[in-house]
Enzyme design. Structure first.
Site, PDB file in Angstrom:
ATOM      1  N   GLN A 102     -11.586   5.869  13.101  1.00 22.41           N
ATOM      2  CA  GLN A 102     -12.234   5.427  11.581  1.00 22.41           C
ATOM      3  C   GLN A 102     -13.699   6.208  11.943  1.00 22.41           C
ATOM      4  O   GLN A 102     -14.349   5.867  12.871  1.00 22.41           O
ATOM      5  CB  GLN A 102     -12.624   4.117  11.505  1.00 22.41           C
ATOM      6  CG  GLN A 102     -11.296   3.390  11.021  1.00 22.41           C
ATOM      7  CD  GLN A 102     -10.729   3.533   9.733  1.00 22.41           C
ATOM      8  OE1 GLN A 102     -11.276   4.537   8.988  1.00 22.41           O
ATOM      9  NE2 GLN A 102      -9.772   2.718   9.188  1.00 22.41           N
ATOM     10  N   LYS A 112       0.722   3.513  -2.645  1.00 25.87           N
ATOM     11  CA  LYS A 112      -0.178   4.698  -3.275  1.00 25.87           C
ATOM     12  C   LYS A 112       1.087   5.466  -4.177  1.00 25.87           C
ATOM     13  O   LYS A 112       1.250   6.661  -3.857  1.00 25.87           O
ATOM     14  CB  LYS A 112      -0.571   5.721  -2.374  1.00 25.87           C
ATOM     15  CG  LYS A 112      -1.769   4.931  -1.484  1.00 25.87           C
ATOM     16  CD  LYS A 112      -2.594   5.865  -0.399  1.00 25.87           C
ATOM     17  CE  LYS A 112      -3.657   5.205   0.288  1.00 25.87           C
ATOM     18  NZ  LYS A 112      -3.127   4.282   1.280  1.00 25.87           N
ATOM     19  N   LEU A 113       1.489   4.955  -4.971  1.00 28.23           N
ATOM     20  CA  LEU A 113       2.517   5.461  -6.144  1.00 28.23           C
ATOM     21  C   LEU A 113       1.701   6.583  -6.867  1.00 28.23           C
ATOM     22  O   LEU A 113       0.811   6.483  -7.339  1.00 28.23           O
ATOM     23  CB  LEU A 113       3.161   4.535  -7.066  1.00 28.23           C
ATOM     24  CG  LEU A 113       3.846   3.189  -6.307  1.00 28.23           C
ATOM     25  CD1 LEU A 113       4.422   2.439  -7.631  1.00 28.23           C
ATOM     26  CD2 LEU A 113       4.849   3.787  -5.398  1.00 28.23           C
ATOM     27  N   ASP A 122       0.848  -1.220  -0.067  1.00 23.83           N
ATOM     28  CA  ASP A 122      -0.139  -0.094   0.050  1.00 23.83           C
ATOM     29  C   ASP A 122       0.881   1.253  -0.003  1.00 23.83           C
ATOM     30  O   ASP A 122       0.945   1.873   1.100  1.00 23.83           O
ATOM     31  CB  ASP A 122      -0.861  -0.083   1.051  1.00 23.83           C
ATOM     32  CG  ASP A 122      -1.830   1.040   1.123  1.00 23.83           C
ATOM     33  OD1 ASP A 122      -2.201   1.820   0.150  1.00 23.83           O
ATOM     34  OD2 ASP A 122      -2.622   1.303   1.994  1.00 23.83           O
ATOM     35  N   THR A 166      -9.539   9.625   1.722  1.00 21.79           N
ATOM     36  CA  THR A 166     -10.890   9.777   2.632  1.00 21.79           C
ATOM     37  C   THR A 166     -10.637  10.627   3.492  1.00 21.79           C
ATOM     38  O   THR A 166     -11.567  11.292   4.190  1.00 21.79           O
ATOM     39  CB  THR A 166     -11.083   8.426   3.107  1.00 21.79           C
ATOM     40  OG1 THR A 166      -9.946   8.016   3.782  1.00 21.79           O
ATOM     41  CG2 THR A 166     -11.808   7.311   2.247  1.00 21.79           C
ATOM     42  N   ASP A 176       3.897   9.233  -9.640  1.00 21.44           N
ATOM     43  CA  ASP A 176       5.116   9.975 -10.252  1.00 21.44           C
ATOM     44  C   ASP A 176       5.207  10.213 -11.749  1.00 21.44           C
ATOM     45  O   ASP A 176       3.989   9.679 -12.237  1.00 21.44           O
ATOM     46  CB  ASP A 176       6.420   9.320  -9.862  1.00 21.44           C
ATOM     47  CG  ASP A 176       7.670  10.118  -9.621  1.00 21.44           C
ATOM     48  OD1 ASP A 176       7.922  10.820 -10.548  1.00 21.44           O
ATOM     49  OD2 ASP A 176       8.295  10.038  -8.660  1.00 21.44           O
ATOM     50  N   GLY A 188       5.398   8.611 -15.395  1.00 20.76           N
ATOM     51  CA  GLY A 188       5.161   7.095 -16.024  1.00 20.76           C
ATOM     52  C   GLY A 188       6.399   6.345 -15.673  1.00 20.76           C
ATOM     53  O   GLY A 188       6.014   5.133 -15.312  1.00 20.76           O
ATOM     54  N   ASN A 189       7.469   6.694 -16.468  1.00 21.34           N
ATOM     55  CA  ASN A 189       8.635   5.964 -16.534  1.00 21.34           C
ATOM     56  C   ASN A 189       8.914   5.327 -14.941  1.00 21.34           C
ATOM     57  O   ASN A 189       9.358   4.099 -14.773  1.00 21.34           O
ATOM     58  CB  ASN A 189       9.635   6.574 -17.083  1.00 21.34           C
ATOM     59  CG  ASN A 189      11.233   5.758 -17.198  1.00 21.34           C
ATOM     60  OD1 ASN A 189      11.004   4.638 -17.757  1.00 21.34           O
ATOM     61  ND2 ASN A 189      12.058   6.088 -16.480  1.00 21.34           N
ATOM     62  N   THR A 190       8.862   6.331 -13.886  1.00 18.02           N
ATOM     63  CA  THR A 190       9.375   6.121 -12.522  1.00 18.02           C
ATOM     64  C   THR A 190       8.348   5.086 -12.175  1.00 18.02           C
ATOM     65  O   THR A 190       8.617   4.067 -11.333  1.00 18.02           O
ATOM     66  CB  THR A 190       9.491   7.375 -11.719  1.00 18.02           C
ATOM     67  OG1 THR A 190      10.354   8.167 -12.466  1.00 18.02           O
ATOM     68  CG2 THR A 190       9.764   7.154 -10.278  1.00 18.02           C
TER      69      THR A 190
HETATM   70  O1  C5P Z   1      -6.712  -0.654  12.034  1.00 20.35           O
HETATM   71  P1  C5P Z   1      -7.656  -0.366  11.050  1.00 20.35           P
HETATM   72  O2  C5P Z   1      -8.737  -1.453  10.681  1.00 20.35           O
HETATM   73  O3  C5P Z   1      -8.441   1.009  11.078  1.00 20.35           O
HETATM   74  O4  C5P Z   1      -6.854  -0.209   9.697  1.00 20.35           O
HETATM   75  C1  C5P Z   1      -7.348  -0.083   8.331  1.00 20.35           C
HETATM   76  C2  C5P Z   1      -6.279  -0.103   7.394  1.00 20.35           C
HETATM   77  O5  C5P Z   1      -6.536   0.578   5.972  1.00 20.35           O
HETATM   78  C3  C5P Z   1      -5.031   0.966   7.768  1.00 20.35           C
HETATM   79  O6  C5P Z   1      -3.878   0.456   7.129  1.00 20.35           O
HETATM   80  C4  C5P Z   1      -5.414   2.234   6.948  1.00 20.35           C
HETATM   81  O7  C5P Z   1      -4.479   2.968   6.516  1.00 20.35           O
HETATM   82  C5  C5P Z   1      -6.058   1.873   5.809  1.00 20.35           C
HETATM   83  N1  C5P Z   1      -6.982   2.588   5.316  1.00 20.35           N
HETATM   84  C6  C5P Z   1      -8.152   3.265   5.920  1.00 20.35           C
HETATM   85  N2  C5P Z   1      -8.981   4.128   5.190  1.00 20.35           N
HETATM   86  C7  C5P Z   1      -8.821   4.461   3.969  1.00 20.35           C
HETATM   87  C8  C5P Z   1      -7.598   4.191   3.456  1.00 20.35           C
HETATM   88  C9  C5P Z   1      -6.878   3.159   3.883  1.00 20.35           C
HETATM   89  O8  C5P Z   1      -8.163   2.804   6.966  1.00 20.35           O
HETATM   90  N3  C5P Z   1      -9.614   5.286   3.370  1.00 20.35           N
END
Ligand code: C5P
Length: 233
Positions: A188, A65-66, A63, A118, A68, A70-72
């Site tokens: 969350q 999330k690249l 995870d 998010t 940059d 395109g070549n990189t």
């Molecule tokens: O510990 P938890 O269940 O909240 O972890 C959720 C995982 O999902 C974490 O690695 C978090 O970075 C990732 N994530 C998230 N919400 C997002 C994108 C990724 O919680 N919108």
């Protein structure tokens, strides 16, 4: 998408060292088959661990999330494919998605697009120079991901039904923000139970703290897999 329930659970290895990750992995044993490694562990030796896990028959989600030129992006994707990873995230910019999809051809790596982070709301997008609401930009980028041939999209379970309507059934939907009934939400804000997320159309659930911080992580993982198995799709 037909898969066994255990393969649909992705454990987020959000820990600060390989030693801590190995302790978690040891406790989980065969209750988890898919691990996600992000910035924290990835930049602390986690890529060697990713290679070891895939060599041991586990699936790995990088995870990073690249984004940059395109070549990189392409060269990075080729290196991550050689680790044996199954999933890699990229930001859903057309150039970046094209480069990643082309570079993963002929490998087992699948590319997941992140539409809009998010943590962004409409004001954050405006401050970043976009003339789009979050909802509109998510929809636009999901359609671009579909057209470019990306393999899946990361989204909240709340967005899953709407995104499924845009991308169709070929793309995998991967959803974090999952909490079993009664679990601590932590930071969350929008959460769903495993069963509700599957019912909303998620193919894979990313779960971290509800398993890693549980008194018995193996039992917590098994309970979520059982809930996935029984969920209505
Ligand atoms: O510990 P938890 O269940 O909240 O972890 C959720 C995982 O999902 C974490 O690695 C978090 O970075 C990732 N994530 C998230 N919400 C997002 C994108 C990724 O919680 N919108």
């Amino acid at each position: 998408m037909m898969m066994n329930a255990r393969e649909r659970l992705i454990l987020a290895l959000d820990v600060s060292s390989v030693a801590k990750a190995e302790t978690v992995i040891g406790k989980l044993g065969d209750s988890v088959s898919f691990y996600k490694i992000g910035y924290q562990l990835g930049f602390a030796g986690g890529l060697a661990l990713a290679q070891k896990l895939s060599g041991a028959g586990k699936q790995v989600f990088i995870d990073f999330k690249l984004h940059d030129i395109g070549n990189t992006v392409a060269k990075g994707v080729e290196s991550i494919a050689r680790l044996g990873a199954t999933f890699l995230t990229v930001h859903a910019y057309p150039q970046t998605m094209h480069a990643a999809v082309d570079a993963r051809a002929g490998t087992n790596l699948r590319i997941l697009a992140v539409t809009v982070l998010t943590s962004y709301d409409d004001a954050d997008l405006a401050a970043a120079g976009y003339d789009f609401t979050v909802a509109d930009l998510v929809a636009e980028r999901a359609a671009q991901a579909r057209d470019i041939g990306v393999d899946g999209v990361v989204c909240s379970a709340e967005e899953a039904a709407r995104i499924r309507g845009i991308v169709g059934t070929r793309l995998a939907l991967v959803t974090p923000g999952i909490r079993p009934a009664g679990a601590d939400a932590g930071d969350q804000k929008r959460i769903m139970t495993p069963a509700a997320a599957i019912a909303a159309g998620a193919d894979y659930l990313v779960v971290g703290r509800p398993i890693v911080a549980a008194a018995d992580p193996r039992r917590a993982a098994q309970a979520i897999v059982a809930e996935i198995a029984q969920a209505k799709t």
